[in-house]
Design a protein around this motif. Sequence first.
Motif, short mmCIF file in Angstrom:
data_model
loop_
_atom_site.label_atom_id
_atom_site.label_comp_id
_atom_site.label_asym_id
_atom_site.label_seq_id
_atom_site.Cartn_x
_atom_site.Cartn_y
_atom_site.Cartn_z
N ARG A 150 0.67 -0.73 0.02
CA ARG A 150 0.16 -0.01 0.18
C ARG A 150 0.66 0.77 -0.51
O ARG A 150 0.78 2.82 0.66
CB ARG A 150 -0.59 0.43 1.48
N VAL A 195 -0.92 5.03 -0.01
CA VAL A 195 -0.22 6.45 0.61
C VAL A 195 0.65 7.62 0.11
O VAL A 195 0.14 8.75 -0.09
CB VAL A 195 0.38 5.82 1.30
N LYS A 204 -2.21 9.74 -1.63
CA LYS A 204 -3.13 10.95 -0.82
C LYS A 204 -1.52 11.53 -0.39
O LYS A 204 -1.77 12.88 0.01
CB LYS A 204 -3.16 9.90 0.81
N GLN A 205 -0.23 11.98 -0.05
CA GLN A 205 0.48 12.89 0.13
C GLN A 205 0.75 13.81 -1.11
O GLN A 205 0.93 15.01 -0.97
CB GLN A 205 2.13 11.34 0.01
N ASN A 241 -2.40 15.65 -1.35
CA ASN A 241 -2.24 16.51 -0.44
C ASN A 241 -3.71 16.23 0.60
O ASN A 241 -4.45 17.02 1.14
CB ASN A 241 -1.76 17.75 0.21
N LEU A 242 -4.49 15.09 0.82
CA LEU A 242 -5.32 14.67 0.70
C LEU A 242 -5.69 13.95 2.01
O LEU A 242 -4.79 13.16 2.41
CB LEU A 242 -6.58 13.98 0.37
N PRO A 243 -6.82 13.89 3.15
CA PRO A 243 -6.47 13.71 4.39
C PRO A 243 -6.64 12.25 4.34
O PRO A 243 -7.29 11.96 3.49
CB PRO A 243 -8.14 14.20 5.01
N ALA A 244 -6.86 12.17 5.80
CA ALA A 244 -7.18 9.82 5.48
C ALA A 244 -8.41 10.53 6.15
O ALA A 244 -8.81 10.83 6.77
CB ALA A 244 -5.89 9.61 6.63
N THR A 289 -9.46 9.45 -1.79
CA THR A 289 -9.03 8.91 -1.44
C THR A 289 -9.06 8.26 -2.96
O THR A 289 -10.01 8.00 -3.79
CB THR A 289 -9.73 6.65 -1.35
N GLU A 304 2.02 -1.57 7.98
CA GLU A 304 1.99 -0.30 7.80
C GLU A 304 2.49 0.44 9.64
O GLU A 304 2.77 1.96 9.78
CB GLU A 304 0.37 -0.07 8.25
N PRO A 314 -1.35 9.83 10.51
CA PRO A 314 -2.86 9.51 10.22
C PRO A 314 -2.82 8.45 8.70
O PRO A 314 -3.72 8.10 8.76
CB PRO A 314 -3.47 11.17 9.59
N TYR A 315 -2.33 8.76 7.77
CA TYR A 315 -2.32 7.88 6.64
C TYR A 315 -1.98 6.30 7.13
O TYR A 315 -2.67 5.19 6.16
CB TYR A 315 -0.91 8.20 5.73
N LEU A 316 -1.14 5.88 8.36
CA LEU A 316 -0.37 4.48 8.28
C LEU A 316 -1.93 4.02 9.09
O LEU A 316 -2.73 2.91 9.12
CB LEU A 316 0.50 4.98 9.06
N GLU A 318 -5.13 5.52 8.76
CA GLU A 318 -6.76 4.66 8.16
C GLU A 318 -5.89 3.75 7.80
O GLU A 318 -6.97 2.95 8.09
CB GLU A 318 -6.51 5.77 6.87
N MET A 319 -5.03 2.82 7.17
CA MET A 319 -5.16 1.54 6.45
C MET A 319 -4.81 0.26 7.66
O MET A 319 -5.23 -0.82 7.24
CB MET A 319 -3.51 1.63 5.92
#
Lengths: 241, 163
Positions: free
Chosen positions: A16, A20, A23-24, A27-30, A49, B43, B55-57, B59-60
């Motif tokens: 994955r 990530v 998104k990075q 500049n998208l939020p989780a 997403t 993750e 937050p991205y980690l 989130e998963m």
Amino acid sequence: MAKSFLIDTTLCTGCRGCQVACKQWHNLPADPTVNMGSYQNPQDLSFTTYKLVRMQEHVTEDGLKWLFFPEQCRHCIDAPCEATAGEPTAVFTNPRTGAVLYTAITKDLPAEEIIESCPYNIPRMAPDGTLAKCDMCQDRVDNGMLPACVKTCPTGAMSFGEREEIVEMANSHLMMARKKFKNANLIDVDTIRVIYLVGFKPELYHGFAMASNAEIGITRHMALQRMFRPFKRAGAQLMRG
Amino acid sequence: MEKNFLNAKLINPVAPIYDTEKDTYATCDPRYPYVGTTYRVTEHWQTGVMTRYQPYLLEMQPQMFVEMSEQLAKLKQIQNGERVRVTSARGAVEATAIVTKRFQPFNVGGGIVHQVGLPWHFGWIKPTSGTEDSANLLTPSTGDPNTRIPETKAFMVNVVKLA
């Protein structure tokens, strides 16, 4: 000939990194998530997403397999969403790259109709009706860089380049994959710019992995849309004054 | 009766054993009938003190989970995605059940032995729910005799549905 991706799922380990990196870069939020009894998260694509690694476990002819499907917009060569929108300021194809791009003007279009027209169920709507999806990292590609997802892939499962080279690469990857997976195949290779190589039947990965037969080609509805488009546009221009 | 099918000795005679109240061990105890093991996911890193703030980690991999076979889930009437409590002689954690074909019961000495697996990446502060904890609460405080590398790969637990 513009650009294309190859996503060789037989090389994907489900790390994955692409999800990530996407998104990075954008500049998208989780998205807020909970564990639903699977490693896959978020559960679906969303307005925030654009890339999602779908995960499925299936007992196949080769035993138990954990199948990973890094899903994103396929950037159709003749995009049904673009035809349905019929508004080049909202949905258009960049001729240099072949990227199908959405702008903020999608807010003024019938979102459900556009989403419905996508054979791969990709576009997602914000609460205000704006649509979003993968943009092929236009800013990166225009500056000679790889899309963020491709750049970050550690196993070589994702490639990006001139379409001719990518189609050639897809065929050579397929030859290799067939040695290990007798049902390996490329998905909808002639109609889309994001070519998936799968080791098993596409529907085992995801319900929308492949366009269904009914949706291939231009539907009657889209043909009508296309016919009326010039009138609609002229009308819209009159309205704007 | 407790029997080691691999060796005449039940445990490594030079394994370090500390005599505190947390150092209680159980092998064939009916209160802890299943084998537990721990592992990492891509993750998160170790106890997640750095990765759970990303937050991205999160989130998963947002929550503590315990993976188990379909057979064990059926036995314990646990549905995929349900919250459960995992207990050992030393502690307890809450986790979300992942029911998967990747776990299969073992046939040991003519009997069926079930195994469950948990990560140890969760703990305080993040996520903010305060319900996620580390599998380190379950694992024994022992290690290999030479280097004391922690023995976190085999221990006995029970799994029950959260009421």
